[in-house]
Design an enzyme around this catalytic site. Structure first.
Site, PDB file in Angstrom:
ATOM      1  N   PRO A   5      52.372  18.515-121.356  1.00 17.66           N
ATOM      2  CA  PRO A   5      52.818  19.132-122.614  1.00 17.66           C
ATOM      3  C   PRO A   5      52.186  18.438-123.814  1.00 17.66           C
ATOM      4  O   PRO A   5      51.958  17.227-123.798  1.00 17.66           O
ATOM      5  CB  PRO A   5      54.337  18.922-122.586  1.00 17.66           C
ATOM      6  CG  PRO A   5      54.563  17.768-121.663  1.00 17.66           C
ATOM      7  CD  PRO A   5      53.468  17.838-120.635  1.00 17.66           C
ATOM      8  N   ASP A   6      51.869  19.232-124.845  1.00 20.46           N
ATOM      9  CA  ASP A   6      51.369  18.609-126.064  1.00 20.46           C
ATOM     10  C   ASP A   6      52.558  18.035-126.833  1.00 20.46           C
ATOM     11  O   ASP A   6      53.680  18.011-126.359  1.00 20.46           O
ATOM     12  CB  ASP A   6      50.554  19.598-126.909  1.00 20.46           C
ATOM     13  CG  ASP A   6      51.392  20.771-127.411  1.00 20.46           C
ATOM     14  OD1 ASP A   6      52.639  20.680-127.385  1.00 20.46           O
ATOM     15  OD2 ASP A   6      50.799  21.772-127.834  1.00 20.46           O
ATOM     16  N   PHE A   7      52.294  17.553-128.025  1.00 25.79           N
ATOM     17  CA  PHE A   7      53.352  16.893-128.782  1.00 25.79           C
ATOM     18  C   PHE A   7      54.152  17.843-129.657  1.00 25.79           C
ATOM     19  O   PHE A   7      55.334  17.626-129.878  1.00 25.79           O
ATOM     20  CB  PHE A   7      52.766  15.773-129.649  1.00 25.79           C
ATOM     21  CG  PHE A   7      52.284  14.600-128.858  1.00 25.79           C
ATOM     22  CD1 PHE A   7      53.176  13.656-128.385  1.00 25.79           C
ATOM     23  CD2 PHE A   7      50.944  14.448-128.561  1.00 25.79           C
ATOM     24  CE1 PHE A   7      52.739  12.573-127.627  1.00 25.79           C
ATOM     25  CE2 PHE A   7      50.500  13.375-127.812  1.00 25.79           C
ATOM     26  CZ  PHE A   7      51.391  12.437-127.347  1.00 25.79           C
ATOM     27  N   ARG A   8      53.521  18.899-130.165  1.00 26.31           N
ATOM     28  CA  ARG A   8      54.136  19.631-131.270  1.00 26.31           C
ATOM     29  C   ARG A   8      54.513  21.075-130.993  1.00 26.31           C
ATOM     30  O   ARG A   8      55.152  21.698-131.837  1.00 26.31           O
ATOM     31  CB  ARG A   8      53.186  19.593-132.484  1.00 26.31           C
ATOM     32  CG  ARG A   8      53.043  18.185-133.032  1.00 26.31           C
ATOM     33  CD  ARG A   8      51.997  18.106-134.136  1.00 26.31           C
ATOM     34  NE  ARG A   8      51.961  16.755-134.657  1.00 26.31           N
ATOM     35  CZ  ARG A   8      51.328  15.754-134.084  1.00 26.31           C
ATOM     36  NH1 ARG A   8      50.672  15.947-132.952  1.00 26.31           N
ATOM     37  NH2 ARG A   8      51.342  14.543-134.602  1.00 26.31           N
ATOM     38  N   ASN A  81      43.406  12.716-127.506  1.00 29.11           N
ATOM     39  CA  ASN A  81      44.254  12.644-126.320  1.00 29.11           C
ATOM     40  C   ASN A  81      44.356  11.211-125.800  1.00 29.11           C
ATOM     41  O   ASN A  81      43.398  10.437-125.875  1.00 29.11           O
ATOM     42  CB  ASN A  81      43.696  13.542-125.215  1.00 29.11           C
ATOM     43  CG  ASN A  81      43.710  15.005-125.596  1.00 29.11           C
ATOM     44  OD1 ASN A  81      44.541  15.419-126.399  1.00 29.11           O
ATOM     45  ND2 ASN A  81      42.802  15.779-125.040  1.00 29.11           N
ATOM     46  N   ASP A  83      45.607  10.905-122.579  1.00 29.05           N
ATOM     47  CA  ASP A  83      45.856  11.151-121.158  1.00 29.05           C
ATOM     48  C   ASP A  83      44.757  10.632-120.244  1.00 29.05           C
ATOM     49  O   ASP A  83      44.896  10.633-119.022  1.00 29.05           O
ATOM     50  CB  ASP A  83      46.078  12.641-120.897  1.00 29.05           C
ATOM     51  CG  ASP A  83      44.978  13.523-121.488  1.00 29.05           C
ATOM     52  OD1 ASP A  83      43.799  13.127-121.438  1.00 29.05           O
ATOM     53  OD2 ASP A  83      45.301  14.613-121.993  1.00 29.05           O
ATOM     54  N   HIS A 100      42.806   7.550-130.276  1.00 30.30           N
ATOM     55  CA  HIS A 100      44.171   7.027-130.247  1.00 30.30           C
ATOM     56  C   HIS A 100      44.405   6.100-129.065  1.00 30.30           C
ATOM     57  O   HIS A 100      45.545   5.872-128.651  1.00 30.30           O
ATOM     58  CB  HIS A 100      45.170   8.182-130.237  1.00 30.30           C
ATOM     59  CG  HIS A 100      45.165   8.966-131.515  1.00 30.30           C
ATOM     60  ND1 HIS A 100      45.731  10.212-131.643  1.00 30.30           N
ATOM     61  CD2 HIS A 100      44.661   8.665-132.748  1.00 30.30           C
ATOM     62  CE1 HIS A 100      45.572  10.649-132.886  1.00 30.30           C
ATOM     63  NE2 HIS A 100      44.920   9.723-133.574  1.00 30.30           N
ATOM     64  N   CYS A 108      49.470  -7.682-126.298  1.00 34.16           N
ATOM     65  CA  CYS A 108      50.713  -8.054-126.959  1.00 34.16           C
ATOM     66  C   CYS A 108      50.773  -7.427-128.349  1.00 34.16           C
ATOM     67  O   CYS A 108      49.779  -7.428-129.076  1.00 34.16           O
ATOM     68  CB  CYS A 108      50.805  -9.572-127.050  1.00 34.16           C
ATOM     69  SG  CYS A 108      52.229 -10.185-128.003  1.00 34.16           S
ATOM     70  N   CYS A 111      50.717 -11.091-130.890  1.00 35.90           N
ATOM     71  CA  CYS A 111      49.559 -11.991-130.957  1.00 35.90           C
ATOM     72  C   CYS A 111      48.276 -11.345-130.457  1.00 35.90           C
ATOM     73  O   CYS A 111      47.209 -11.952-130.539  1.00 35.90           O
ATOM     74  CB  CYS A 111      49.836 -13.274-130.175  1.00 35.90           C
ATOM     75  SG  CYS A 111      49.867 -13.067-128.377  1.00 35.90           S
ATOM     76  N   CYS A 133      54.582 -10.748-123.169  1.00 27.42           N
ATOM     77  CA  CYS A 133      53.443 -11.657-123.344  1.00 27.42           C
ATOM     78  C   CYS A 133      53.804 -13.062-122.873  1.00 27.42           C
ATOM     79  O   CYS A 133      54.797 -13.638-123.337  1.00 27.42           O
ATOM     80  CB  CYS A 133      53.041 -11.687-124.813  1.00 27.42           C
ATOM     81  SG  CYS A 133      51.709 -12.846-125.200  1.00 27.42           S
ATOM     82  N   CYS A 136      53.487 -15.601-126.302  1.00 31.57           N
ATOM     83  CA  CYS A 136      54.442 -15.632-127.419  1.00 31.57           C
ATOM     84  C   CYS A 136      55.765 -14.931-127.076  1.00 31.57           C
ATOM     85  O   CYS A 136      56.661 -14.888-127.908  1.00 31.57           O
ATOM     86  CB  CYS A 136      53.822 -15.011-128.669  1.00 31.57           C
ATOM     87  SG  CYS A 136      53.632 -13.218-128.598  1.00 31.57           S
ATOM     88  N   LYS A 199      43.191  28.305-129.225  1.00 29.28           N
ATOM     89  CA  LYS A 199      44.063  29.475-129.094  1.00 29.28           C
ATOM     90  C   LYS A 199      44.311  30.153-130.426  1.00 29.28           C
ATOM     91  O   LYS A 199      44.623  31.348-130.472  1.00 29.28           O
ATOM     92  CB  LYS A 199      45.394  29.072-128.450  1.00 29.28           C
ATOM     93  CG  LYS A 199      45.278  28.764-126.964  1.00 29.28           C
ATOM     94  CD  LYS A 199      46.640  28.515-126.340  1.00 29.28           C
ATOM     95  CE  LYS A 199      46.520  28.328-124.840  1.00 29.28           C
ATOM     96  NZ  LYS A 199      47.837  28.090-124.189  1.00 29.28           N
ATOM     97  N   GLU A 200      44.180  29.402-131.509  1.00 26.26           N
ATOM     98  CA  GLU A 200      44.399  29.985-132.830  1.00 26.26           C
ATOM     99  C   GLU A 200      43.474  29.326-133.834  1.00 26.26           C
ATOM    100  O   GLU A 200      43.005  28.195-133.628  1.00 26.26           O
ATOM    101  CB  GLU A 200      45.854  29.798-133.266  1.00 26.26           C
ATOM    102  CG  GLU A 200      46.307  28.361-133.312  1.00 26.26           C
ATOM    103  CD  GLU A 200      47.792  28.221-133.601  1.00 26.26           C
ATOM    104  OE1 GLU A 200      48.488  29.249-133.677  1.00 26.26           O
ATOM    105  OE2 GLU A 200      48.245  27.079-133.769  1.00 26.26           O
TER     106      GLU A 200
END
Length: 252
Positions: A5-8, A81, A83, A100, A108, A111, A133, A136, A199-200
């Site tokens: 599934p996408d996010f929005r 993505n 994934d 992303h 960590c 640190c 970690c 720390c 799609k759009e």
């Protein structure tokens, strides 16, 4: 089409299906400050998202991989993505920019000391403990970009190089073009010829022109039509079968 599934998307997106985690808002599951206090929500969700376990590259991934590897037609692929399907589709590391981040490594949150990616995966998937970690004692997470964090350095350095390179065509696909700064890449590159496969219509593609074309429909369907016209549809389908994690019967 990969089954993720996408996010929005209303009703089916990840943000609409996070009520069970009792979050202040759905976006908090990817918020770095929230992770510092309550990492359990993300770690639970990560079990459903972790690449290479349930979901395989799509025909669109295979199309891009073939154009990159066999035909050397693609200079760069910027993906939002997380994934990991581009990497599983065998798109070369020098071509792929995972804007992303990804799950293959971990570090960590305080640190920045690295943790072995497989060890982080084991801890999260087995649910035995939140990765911590040893230096720390702060929490560790996969190297995906949360709200409140900057994009990887490689994103910025490669984009600067690509702006001054000779780009013949920009292809935009499978996106809402809503999340900056990645949504600005088509305009930032300054390439006159652009194609949207989606799609759009989104962004400036809502106002098509001779040099800005929108091919509206399912990405896999559109890519197969293009592959057929390029006489490489058989190769795309064969590559896609080679990179499947699970077969269709097991998925269904």
């Amino acid at each position: 089409s990969a089954g993720i599934p996408d996010f929005r998307t209303p009703g089916t997106g990840l943000y609409d299906n996070l009520q069970k985690y009792n979050l202040p808002t759905p976006q908090h599951v990817f918020d770095i400050e929230y992770y510092k206090r309550r990492p359990q929500a993300f770690c639970s969700l990560a079990k459903e998202l972790w690449p290479g376990i349930q979901h395989s590259p799509t025909l669109t991934h295979s199309f891009l991989s073939y154009l990159s590897v066999e035909q050397k037609k693609i200079k760069r692929i910027y993906t939002q993505n997380i994934d990991g399907l581009e990497q599983l589709a065998r798109i070369p590391e020098d071509v792929l920019i995972e804007c992303h981040g990804h799950f293959r490594s971990a570090s960590c949150i305080r640190c920045r000391a690295p943790m072995d990616g497989n060890e982080c995966k084991r801890l999260i998937l087995e649910g035995s403990d939140i990765p911590t970690c040893p230096r720390c004692h702060s929490y560790v997470k996969p190297d995906i970009v949360f709200f409140g964090e900057g994009l990887p350095k490689r994103f910025h350095s490669c984009l600067k190089k690509d702006v001054v390179s000779n780009v013949d065509l920009v292809i935009v696909m499978g996106t809402s073009l809503m999340v900056a700064p990645v949504s600005s890449i088509p305009d930032y590159l300054g390439c006159g010829r652009q194609i949207l496969i989606n799609k759009e219509a989104v962004g400036n593609f809502c106002y098509p022109s001779v040099n800005k074309i929108a091919l509206l429909g399912d990405c896999d369907t559109m890519c197969l039509q293009l592959a057929s016209q390029l006489s490489i549809e058989k190769e795309i389908r064969e590559l896609n079968q080679q990179t499947k994690i699970v077969d269709d019967n097991e998925e269904g």
